[in-house]
Design an enzyme around this catalytic site. Structure first.
Site, PDB file in Angstrom:
ATOM      1  CG  HIS A 458      -0.303   0.056   2.542  1.00 21.25           C
ATOM      2  ND1 HIS A 458       0.087   1.230   3.127  1.00 21.25           N
ATOM      3  CD2 HIS A 458       0.023  -0.940   3.414  1.00 21.25           C
ATOM      4  CE1 HIS A 458       0.629   0.976   4.317  1.00 21.25           C
ATOM      5  NE2 HIS A 458       0.604  -0.334   4.517  1.00 21.25           N
ATOM      6  CB  CYS A 477       1.365  -3.887   5.388  1.00 17.98           C
ATOM      7  SG  CYS A 477      -0.128  -4.867   5.656  1.00 17.98           S
TER       8      CYS A 477
END
Length: 567
Positions: A458, A477
């Protein structure tokens, strides 16, 4: 126990005669029957190891060896006329070269084999029992070495941390390969064909050979480890500059050039270019400043880099033998993401990965969709460890972060109605969700490849973090520096998604899900050393301290029956 082995011998022998693929030597010399009896005696005994000149050698593939020798009536495969064959000598040479694959030659009975071959080279005849020992050791070495080349010596599940990339599903019949190696002159070909098909693996073997050749030259230098109290910049003087210059020349990051005596301790611009080249290879900011990280990297010896190579060659052996036309590769240790299509790198981007205590796992999955202007529902760990403590201190934290409290049906809850002082991660009955916008922790777009770890790629509002050398900063992440460029390439084949529309969707007020027109494999790896297509060695810091554990297991001697008798 012995009656069972005899019964099994008879049964397998009968089956091998009946089977279409049974192998028997077409010729047998007069002494072979005596050697065969010795081989059978050694294999059918209760010993888990055999001894040569007082040196015990554990047998790793005992059951497989029994099958192999049953099918050839126990006749030797590695000797003729009471002498080792050329194929036997070729296998010995290959075992001695196993270190270039990052493996340990001693795992393949090198000491015992050297003893037997040395006796033969001295012109002393090997006794029939010694020839039987030689045969068993060579066959066992071939099977063990073949297994290690194909799937690795260490299984990933024996390590701390997560390695969840599926290994090779089927293993080629090494017995078939052993028979082919012995029936022709293909020992080298049969073994080498089991190495990873990746071009980077062969380049790393060449690097291993290079470092092996440099090791003695490095030792002759008698260099002591460097240390400097303050960072050294161009035009400054330091007593260690001559030593640093020598090391840069040794590693071929700097060509030798004349320096007058009065300038030997002067850090000049020519030397700075060599420093930048060295820094780039080592994943450091190529600023030419000689700081702590650069000096630590310069202190590495060829032997240390050979160990690093060995660890990463083992990791490559764990990968499946598949050829992908298009895929996304994330190297955690390199803080990088590459989109590769037909071997061309279409995009290279810096990334941020998990902190040392929230490590990004190693795994593979398939990317299937994008989410523009995403919301972010705080995961349990971040909710418990980060958000709730902050809210207990200041309830305005929610508004400042553009966050809402919602119940599990999606209804918004007034935060003032919650007794935050009593809330923890275990009893909190609601969810906290961050709305789309420039403050959103996921940035303006996320790239989804569903997986059990809830890890994805992301954007991030914290763009300044990409300028840091150490980018192990996330909660697991992967934050990407070039989200627009990645979205642009992934949607290139969908005409409706122009650059303008992508930018508009990234800055929307509501989430927008876009499915890709194809599924793209995502591979998240951990490599601290690789040799690129320009044959440049790339060395990275072991940010999760995983190399030492794997190296220890690689260097641990094998014990009997560890290879597995599945072949």
């Amino acid at each position: 126990m012995r009656s069972f082995i005899v019964f099994r011998t008879l049964l397998i022998l009968i089956l091998s005669i009946l089977s279409e693929g049974a192998f028997f030597p077409t010729q047998a010399f007069s002494n072979d029957s005596n050697i065969a009896a010795e081989i059978r005696s050694l294999l059918e005994g209760n010993e888990t190891q055999i001894s040569v000149a007082g040196n015990p050698s554990p047998i790793h593939s005992r059951s497989t060896l029994l099958t192999f020798y049953f099918e050839r009536a126990f006749l030797p495969g590695w000797s003729e006329a009471l002498q080792p064959t050329c194929k036997a000598r070729e296998l010995l040479y290959l075992i001695r070269q196993a270190g270039f694959d990052g493996l340990v030659p001693e795992d393949y009975h090198l000491e015992s084999l050297n003893t037997l071959f040395d006796k033969d080279m001295e012109g002393k005849s090997l006794a029939e029992r010694e020839l039987a020992l030689l045969d068993i050791l060579l066959s066992d070495a071939f099977l063990t070495y073949a297994h290690h080349l194909y799937k690795g010596k260490v299984h990933p599940e024996h390590l701390n941390g997560i390695w969840d990339i599926q290994t090779k599903q089927t293993e080629p019949s090494v017995l078939g390969r052993l028979n082919r190696a012995l029936s022709g002159n293909h020992v080298k070909e049969e073994l080498h064909s089991l190495r990873p098909k990746l071009l980077v693996y062969e380049r790393m073997r060449l690097s291993m050979k290079k470092y092996h050749g440099m090791e003695k030259a490095y030792e002759d230098k008698n260099w002591i480890p460097l240390s400097i109290e303050e960072s050294l910049k161009v035009t400054q003087r330091n007593e260690h500059v001559p030593h640093i210059r020598e090391k840069l020349i040794f590693w071929k990051d700097l060509e030798s050039y004349p320096v007058i005596a009065e300038q030997r301790d002067f850090y000049d611009s020519t030397m700075a270019e060599g420093v930048k080249k060295f820094q780039l290879r080592n994943g450091l900011q190529p600023d030419g400043i000689l700081g702590r990280a650069t000096i630590e990297a310069l202190n590495q010896r060829p032997r240390q880099l050979m160990d690093k190579l060995a660890v990463n060659m083992e990791r490559l052996r764990w990968l499946p033998d598949t050829t992908l036309q298009e895929f996304i590769l994330v190297n955690i240790a390199n803080y990088s993401l590459d989109l590769i299509r037909e071997r061309d790198t279409l995009l290279h981007s810096k990334v941020i990965v998990g902190k040392s205590y929230r490590k990004t796992p190693v795994f593979n999955a398939t990317m299937s969709y994008l989410v523009f202007s995403p919301t972010w529902t705080l995961p349990p760990t971040i909710l418990k460890n980060d958000a709730l403590p902050a809210i207990r201190k200041n309830i305005n934290y929610l508004a400042q972060k553009n966050m809402k409290v919602i119940d599990h049906s999606g209804q918004e809850i007034n935060p003032n109605s919650v007794d935050w002082q009593q809330m923890n991660g275990d009893n909190f009955p609601y969810l906290i969700r961050q709305s789309p916008g420039p403050q959103n922790s996921l940035g303006l777009v996320k790239f989804m490849f569903p997986n059990k770890y809830s890890v994805y790629i992301h954007d991030t509002p914290s763009r300044e973090l990409f300028y840091r050398e150490d980018r192990a900063l996330s909660s697991g992440c992967i934050r990407i520096e070039k989200p627009f460029e990645l979205a642009q390439l992934l949607l290139k084949d969908q005409p409706l998604w122009s650059d303008e529309r992508i930018r508009s969707a990234m800055n929307g007020k509501k989430e927008q899900i876009v499915r890709l027109d194809r599924k793209i494999p995502v591979i998240i790896l951990y490599l601290t050393f690789w040799t690129d297509s320009n044959h440049r060695e790339n060395i990275r810091r072991d940010i999760y301290d995983r190399d030492i554990e794997l190296l220890k297991l690689l260097r641990t001697p094998l014990i009997a029956s560890v290879v597995g008798d599945k072949n």
